[in-house]
Scaffold this motif. Structure first.
Motif, PDB file in Angstrom:
ATOM      1  N   ALA A  47       0.819  -1.200   0.054  1.00 12.76           N
ATOM      2  CA  ALA A  47       0.046   0.091  -0.108  1.00 12.76           C
ATOM      3  C   ALA A  47       0.841   1.306   0.001  1.00 12.76           C
ATOM      4  O   ALA A  47       0.410   2.369  -0.896  1.00 12.76           O
ATOM      5  CB  ALA A  47      -0.854   0.180   1.225  1.00 12.76           C
ATOM      6  N   ALA A  64      -5.967   0.158  -7.575  1.00 11.85           N
ATOM      7  CA  ALA A  64      -5.639  -0.274  -6.328  1.00 11.85           C
ATOM      8  C   ALA A  64      -5.024  -1.933  -6.414  1.00 11.85           C
ATOM      9  O   ALA A  64      -5.241  -2.599  -5.353  1.00 11.85           O
ATOM     10  CB  ALA A  64      -6.736  -0.208  -5.285  1.00 11.85           C
ATOM     11  N   VAL A  67      -2.815  -3.983  -3.857  1.00 12.00           N
ATOM     12  CA  VAL A  67      -3.410  -4.335  -2.418  1.00 12.00           C
ATOM     13  C   VAL A  67      -4.556  -5.130  -2.770  1.00 12.00           C
ATOM     14  O   VAL A  67      -4.759  -6.481  -1.880  1.00 12.00           O
ATOM     15  CB  VAL A  67      -4.062  -2.721  -1.769  1.00 12.00           C
ATOM     16  N   VAL A 258      -6.944   1.994   1.036  1.00 11.06           N
ATOM     17  CA  VAL A 258      -7.189   2.523  -0.413  1.00 11.06           C
ATOM     18  C   VAL A 258      -7.369   3.908  -0.655  1.00 11.06           C
ATOM     19  O   VAL A 258      -6.548   4.623  -1.353  1.00 11.06           O
ATOM     20  CB  VAL A 258      -7.759   1.687  -1.361  1.00 11.06           C
ATOM     21  N   VAL A 261      -4.260   6.271   0.762  1.00 16.27           N
ATOM     22  CA  VAL A 261      -3.234   5.865  -0.268  1.00 16.27           C
ATOM     23  C   VAL A 261      -3.300   6.866  -1.511  1.00 16.27           C
ATOM     24  O   VAL A 261      -2.386   7.401  -2.134  1.00 16.27           O
ATOM     25  CB  VAL A 261      -2.806   4.450  -0.433  1.00 16.27           C
TER      26      VAL A 261
END
Length: 439
Positions: A47, A64, A67, A258, A261
C-alpha cells in the motif's frame, strides 16, 4: 488495518500431542511469529509503495491492484490451507506457500514498463495482478500452516499467551511494512524491491518451520468433546451478529486504506508511510482501550458501548478520509487515526463479547467465524476497488477512476459503520454471558 488469521482447528483443545524438544518448539514459535508478521507487512508495504508503482507502470484504471489482489489471495488460501492442515502442519504446504510468495514477488519486480499506448498495459496488469495474487495466496497458506504447527507443537498452557502476542505481532508487521514500503518507494524504482521483502520473510518462516510434520492418518482421532465447526457456531445469534460486524469492519478497513493511499499519492512516500503508521498505532490503542473497558464493565449490558463508540469514531474518521484529506498530510493524520482507533475498538470489543456469548467449548470456532467474516468483507472491498474504477473516464468528461471511489468510501462506508451502532447495542443481550473478562 490488517487482520489476524486464526490457527487451524487441527488438534483442537489438545495442544502438543507428543513431547517436543525445546529447541524445536522455539523454532516453530519463531516461525509462527514471522508468518503472522508477513501477512500485515506485505499488505502495508504494498500500500505504501502503490502510487509509485502506478506512476512507473502508468496504470490508470488498476488503481488499487497491488493491495486488492493480495487481499483476494489471502481470502482464497485460508480455507483451502485449513482443510489441508486438518491433521496438523504439512511441510509440503509450507514449502509451496513460500514458493508462491517468492514467485509472486519476482513477477511484480520484473513487471514490464508501459508500452506507450493508451490505457493500462496488459502485460503490466497481468504481472502485478497475478504476482500479488500469488503472494497473497502464499502468505495466507503460510500463516494457516504455521497456526497448525502452533497447536501441535507448542504446549497448551502457552498457546493462549502466544495468541495474545500474535495481535501485537500483526501490528508490528503493519508498522514495519508501511515504513519499509515508504523508504524503498522514496528511491527511483525502489518499489520493485518491496515484494522481495515479503519473499525473504516467507523463506525465513519456512526455515524456522522446517521440522513440522503432519500426524499419521490413523492417529489422534477427533475428540467427541470438540466444539462445533465455525459454520455451525453461526447458528448462535450473538456469533452471527458478530460476524456481520466483522464483515463490515473488513470492508471499511480496506476501503479506508485504499482511499488514504490514493489521496496521498502525490505526497513524499515517507510522509504517506507515516500517516499509515499512525493509523495502525491508533488501531492498537483501540484494541487496548476496548480490552480495558470491557474488563471494567464485566457482565453489565454497557459492555456493548465500547464497540458502539468505536463504530461512531470510525465513521467520523472515514467521512473525513473521503472528503477532507485532499487538503494535505497534516489534516490526513487526524481522520486516519480516528479510523484506526474506532475499528480497533470495534474488532476487539466485538470479539470479546462474542467469546462470552459463544456456546461452551466453541470459543475458538466463534473467533474463527469472526475472522472469516472479516476476510469476506475484505474480499467485497477488494472487488469494489478493482471493478469500480473501470467505469471512470480519463478525458476529463466525467469522474476519474479514483474519483468514483470517493463517494463510495465517504458515504457508503460511513453508513455501513453507523448501521452497526444499533446492532452492537443489542449484541450482548443475545445470550447469557458465562464469565466476565478479566483486567
Amino acid at each position: 488495518m490488517s487482520e489476524q488469521t486464526a490457527p487451524s482447528s487441527a488438534g483442537r483443545g489438545r495442544g502438543a500431542e507428543t513431547a517436543v524438544p525445546p529447541r524445536q518448539a522455539r523454532s516453530v514459535l519463531a516461525g509462527v511469529l514471522v508468518a503472522t508478521l508477513l501477512v500485515s507487512f506485505d499488505l502495508l508495504a504494498a500500500a505504501a509503495a502503490m502510487p509509485e508503482l502506478r506512476r512507473d507502470l502508468e496504470l490508470e484504471r488498476a488503481v488499487a491492484l497491488p493491495v486488492a489482489a493480495s487481499v483476494l489471495g489471502v481470502a482464497l488460501a485460508v480455507p483451502v490451507a485449513a482443510r489441508a492442515s486438518a491433521r496438523g502442519p504439512r511441510l509440503a504446504l509450507l514449502v509451496a506457500a513460500a514458493l508462491l510468495v517468492l514467485a509472486g514477488g519476482v513477477a511484480v519486480t520484473l513487471a514490464p514498463g508501459p508500452t506507450g499506448l493508451d490505457g493500462d498495459a496488459s502485460a503490466s496488469v497481468l504481472a502485478v495482478g497475478l504476482g500479488r495474487l500469488a503472494q497473497g495466496v502464499g502468505a495466507g497458506a503460510l500463516v494457516v500452516g504455521a497456526g497448525a504447527a502452533l497447536v501441535t507443537t507448542v504446549p497448551t498452557e502457552l498457546q493462549v499467551r502466544v495468541q495474545a502476542a500474535l495481535v501485537l505481532v500483526t501490528g508490528v508487521g503493519a508498522v514495519l511494512g508501511a515504513l519499509a514500503g515508504g523508504l524503498l518507494a522514496d528511491q527511483v524504482g525502489g518499489w520493485r524491491a518491496v515484494p522481495l521483502l515479503s519473499a525473504a520473510l516467507a523463506v525465513v518462516a519456512l526455515v524456522l518451520l522446517r521440522s513440522v510434520r503432519a500426524r499419521p492418518r490413523t492417529s489422534a482421532p477427533r475428540s467427541p468433546a470438540a466444539g462445533p465447526s465455525s459454520w455451525a457456531v453461526l447458528r448462535q445469534r450473538g456469533v452471527l451478529l458478530g460476524a456481520v460486524v466483522g464483515a463490515v469492519v473488513g470492508t471499511t478497513a480496506l476501503l479506508a486504506l485504499v482511499q488514504t493511499v490514493l489521496f496521498l499519492e502525490l505526497t513524499p512516500p515517507l510522509v504517506r508511510a507515516a500517516v499509515l503508521v499512525a493509523g495502525v498505532l491508533a488501531g492498537l490503542v483501540g484494541v487496548v482501550a476496548a480490552t480495558a473497558a470491557l474488563a471494567r464493565v464485566g457482565r453489565a449490558p454497557a459492555v456493548a458501548q465500547t464497540g458502539t463508540v468505536g463504530a461512531v469514531v470510525a465513521a467520523a474518521g472515514l467521512l473525513l478520509v473521503a472528503w477532507l484529506v485532499l487538503d494535505g498530510p497534516p489534516l490526513a493524520l487526524l481522520p486516519v487515526v480516528l479510523v484506526g482507533l474506532g475499528l480497533g475498538a470495534v474488532v476487539q470489543g466485538t470479539g470479546l463479547v462474542v467469546s462470552l456469548l459463544a456456546p461452551e467449548g466453541s470459543e475458538r470456532e466463534a473467533t474463527a467465524a469472526l475472522g472469516a467474516a472479516r476476510r469476506l468483507g475484505g474480499v467485497m472491498a477488494a472487488l469494489l476497488v478493482l471493478l469500480l474504477p473501470l467505469f471512470g473516464v480519463l478525458d476529463g468528461s466525467g469522474p476519474t477512476p479514483e474519483g468514483l471511489l470517493t463517494p463510495v468510501v465517504g458515504v457508503g462506508g460511513t453508513l455501513l459503520l453507523l448501521a452497526l451502532v444499533p446492532l452492537l447495542g443489542v449484541l450482548p443481550r443475545q445470550g447469557e454471558q458465562r464469565h466476565p473478562p478479566r483486567a
